[in-house]
Design a protein around this motif. Sequence first.
Motif, PDB file in Angstrom:
ATOM      1  N   GLY B 311       0.827  -1.203   0.000  1.00 34.62           N
ATOM      2  CA  GLY B 311       0.000   0.000   0.000  1.00 34.62           C
ATOM      3  C   GLY B 311       0.857   1.246   0.000  1.00 34.62           C
ATOM      4  O   GLY B 311       2.066   1.176   0.228  1.00 34.62           O
ATOM      5  N   GLY B 312       0.240   2.387  -0.256  1.00 36.76           N
ATOM      6  CA  GLY B 312       1.006   3.628  -0.358  1.00 36.76           C
ATOM      7  C   GLY B 312       0.417   4.780   0.440  1.00 36.76           C
ATOM      8  O   GLY B 312       0.741   5.937   0.201  1.00 36.76           O
ATOM      9  N   ALA B 316       0.241   2.721   5.593  1.00 32.76           N
ATOM     10  CA  ALA B 316       1.333   1.888   5.079  1.00 32.76           C
ATOM     11  C   ALA B 316       2.673   2.444   5.562  1.00 32.76           C
ATOM     12  O   ALA B 316       3.547   1.686   6.007  1.00 32.76           O
ATOM     13  N   ILE B 333       8.073  -0.960   1.016  1.00 30.31           N
ATOM     14  CA  ILE B 333       6.725  -0.673   0.533  1.00 30.31           C
ATOM     15  C   ILE B 333       6.555  -1.348  -0.821  1.00 30.31           C
ATOM     16  O   ILE B 333       7.468  -1.296  -1.655  1.00 30.31           O
ATOM     17  N   TYR B 335       3.923  -1.027  -3.838  1.00 28.51           N
ATOM     18  CA  TYR B 335       2.796  -0.178  -4.248  1.00 28.51           C
ATOM     19  C   TYR B 335       2.580  -0.303  -5.740  1.00 28.51           C
ATOM     20  O   TYR B 335       3.534  -0.276  -6.521  1.00 28.51           O
ATOM     21  N   ARG B 336       1.314  -0.425  -6.123  1.00 27.26           N
ATOM     22  CA  ARG B 336       1.044  -0.753  -7.528  1.00 27.26           C
ATOM     23  C   ARG B 336       1.201   0.430  -8.472  1.00 27.26           C
ATOM     24  O   ARG B 336       1.334   0.252  -9.661  1.00 27.26           O
ATOM     25  N   ARG B 337       1.129   1.656  -7.935  1.00 28.51           N
ATOM     26  CA  ARG B 337       1.349   2.813  -8.801  1.00 28.51           C
ATOM     27  C   ARG B 337       2.748   3.365  -8.549  1.00 28.51           C
ATOM     28  O   ARG B 337       3.565   2.715  -7.915  1.00 28.51           O
ATOM     29  N   GLU B 339       5.516   6.473  -7.142  1.00 29.65           N
ATOM     30  CA  GLU B 339       5.639   7.242  -5.901  1.00 29.65           C
ATOM     31  C   GLU B 339       4.814   8.531  -5.949  1.00 29.65           C
ATOM     32  O   GLU B 339       4.230   8.951  -4.955  1.00 29.65           O
ATOM     33  N   MET B 342       1.312   8.128  -4.691  1.00 28.29           N
ATOM     34  CA  MET B 342       1.052   7.641  -3.330  1.00 28.29           C
ATOM     35  C   MET B 342       0.199   8.627  -2.546  1.00 28.29           C
ATOM     36  O   MET B 342       0.483   9.826  -2.535  1.00 28.29           O
ATOM     37  N   THR B 361       7.890   0.402  -6.176  1.00 26.40           N
ATOM     38  CA  THR B 361       6.669   0.926  -6.783  1.00 26.40           C
ATOM     39  C   THR B 361       6.390   0.173  -8.078  1.00 26.40           C
ATOM     40  O   THR B 361       7.222  -0.602  -8.551  1.00 26.40           O
ATOM     41  N   ASN B 364       2.681  -5.196  -7.719  1.00 23.72           N
ATOM     42  CA  ASN B 364       1.445  -5.604  -7.070  1.00 23.72           C
ATOM     43  C   ASN B 364       1.531  -7.074  -6.669  1.00 23.72           C
ATOM     44  O   ASN B 364       1.805  -7.918  -7.518  1.00 23.72           O
ATOM     45  N   VAL B 416      -4.239  -1.828   2.397  1.00 20.84           N
ATOM     46  CA  VAL B 416      -4.894  -1.406   1.157  1.00 20.84           C
ATOM     47  C   VAL B 416      -6.278  -0.819   1.431  1.00 20.84           C
ATOM     48  O   VAL B 416      -7.165  -0.878   0.594  1.00 20.84           O
TER      49      VAL B 416
END
Lengths: 264, 485
Positions: B311-312, B316, B333, B335-337, B339, B342, B361, B364, B416
């Motif tokens: 998660g971001g 998190a 961390i 994170y799916r996207r 920075e 976030m 980053t 996922n 999340v």
Amino acid sequence: MNRIIQKEQFSEKVVKLVVEAPEVAKARKPGHFVIVRCGSGGERIPLTIADADVAVGTVTLVVQNVGVSTAKICALEVGDSLTDLVGPLGRATDIGRRDGTVVCCGGGVGVAPLLPIIKAFKEAGNRVVSILAARNSQLIILEDEVRRYSDELIVMTDDGSAGAKGLVTDGLRRVLDGGDVAEVVAIGPAIMMKFVALLTKEYGIPTVCSLNTIMVDGTGMCGACRVNVGGRMRFVCVDGPEFDAHQVDFDEMMMRMKAYDAQK
Amino acid sequence: MEQNDTVGGRDSAWREQLRGAMPAKERTAIPRVEMPQLDGAYRVTCNEEVNQGLRPEMAVTEASRCLDCPNPTCVEGCPVGIDIPGFIKNIQRGNIAGAYAVLRRTSALPAVCGRVCPQERQCESRCIYNKMKKAPVAIGYLERFAADSAREAGVPAGEMPQSNGKKVAVVGSGPCALSFAGDMAARGFEVDVFEALHEIGGVLKYGIPEFRLPNSVVDAELDGLRAAGVRFHTDTVVGKTLSYERLLEMGFDGLFVASGAGLPRFMGIPGENLIGVMSSNEYLTRINLMGAGRPGSDTPVPAARRVAVVGGGNTAMDSVRTARRMGAEKAFIVYRRGEEEMPARVEEIHHAKEEGVEFMTLANPVEYVGDKTGRVTAMRVQRMELDEPDASGRRSPVPVDGAIDTIEVDLVIVSVGVSPNPLVPDSIEGLEVTSRGTLAVDENLRTSLPLVYAGGDIVRGGATVILAMGDGRKAAASMAESLLK
């Protein structure tokens, strides 16, 4: 703070505590549980409610000494207090008139939360058969109380020191073979509930179990108590503690209950 | 709650004098203050607050940067509409009690907000300095300075107002509940706050770690509310311990539900129920509320060497920084996207990096792998790339074909988001719930039951401390109006 006003030693590791909690006593229904904490550094642990006295304002808890926190609670004496007690939590048992006998199976201290359910099913006009099971006669608890509200009582011990020799499932199979069973309720160690569920599935009898998983807050916030029921993630504290026993992944649940064994 | 002479409006003589004391050009030439902070290497060894707070001379200089605009846009950026130039100018002239009084007019928890609000997206993002391509006035730092200095100087937070004879109950004791309680008490209502846990403060206690928001700061704010007459009750679950009917029987004229978001979300991927995969709520509650890992605490927490936090958001960041303090050699961390996308406060991301947190980053998790005892040992991570912006305005991540890595981990913290907790909605009959499971409210935050109002995450589904506090204020205003009619 919730003061202890009565204590009874059921066996070496099992005590009964009658604890002041007037609002909880008023609000609780069969199937509910509480979270308690003992001492300022105490852990939050779930305990089932065995009975309540609205007039006096108490709830009855049956506690088995299995670790740090339960050992502290079992060591409390009359006049001592639990630091915190919150509840009643979880969803109440679905009590009602069933079309046939209700069989209530209790293993070990699982008999304590089963007692109010037996009582409620009986008061709702059902024929109730209760099966109590334990390793030996010393570990059978609340036998007289269960007998009072049951049309028939079967006691099973692993060593035959009380009742018949055998497992809860041996007693249950006999009752199921007798026919006319509408529902089975099973509360006890996970392994016992697993085998009850396997057996009743053979017979196609709806079966409810009550799960006692690891919890922290007990109000849905942390997810420590999550179980897999019919392929869906459910939280024991807010979705349970009772579930369709045929849908519960007991193996995963037993695995998860060992999470902190190394730190005990 | 009217303005008084010691506080002063923009037209006060002293404000005019301050404005004239220094030419704007000189003010805007002053660089933005830097928050003194503990060294990254030291702070991972302890739980001490990272930001040490401004020293008085720093605060006065920073306050003098504020141009005291005639139409202060910063105020529009604040969900509770704090009179920002009002408190800042009081700091500049050295009147801490005045600055604190301005803050208290609109916020029950200024010491908290000064620490945890995402100022860079609220007040500070609207500061006139941004238009001059300069760093905005450090409003958050100054808010914290005013609140902390007032507390240390023993400035009273408030006094017990005259009772209006009405009694209200509050469900929960997080920021939304506390802000409601403070406003209602100030209006003369008797206020009883019911908290399910054994400590008052909600997410301020169980969620936000000590190194970002010390408990002593929260406790001081609670003492302020107690002094104003608010009563707190722990271990009480409204809807369970006390039913709605029972509360009416006890003489409450209104009920405000601010029970929070509750249920942690999981991703529904294989292996998520392995031992060593847990929600950020569980991890943070074990450590912050239950004191796991500290001497004298019975609550266990897994000892972990390699910790992944999925998660971001701020939660998190709190989790991953906590993991470093709990002794993780590698805490990262996932994170799916990117920075940029976030949702966490920029400062938290900076602080995390200073503390040796790694950022993976555009990644996922798709599966967790365990050993034969059911303990997590690895995670499989799908690499992502950014596509066009989605409904949220952020560029949406899409999987890169075949790019899946396996990473060794011994603890995974899933952060999340949360879903609304059904506990209260389910146990009060007649409370209307939206399709998302949140409580349905009208524009005055009134629910389908006329005596019941609601706000914060149980209505929003997951937001910030300050938005929750804004709800508390709004609900207090509308409930008070309706009850005093």
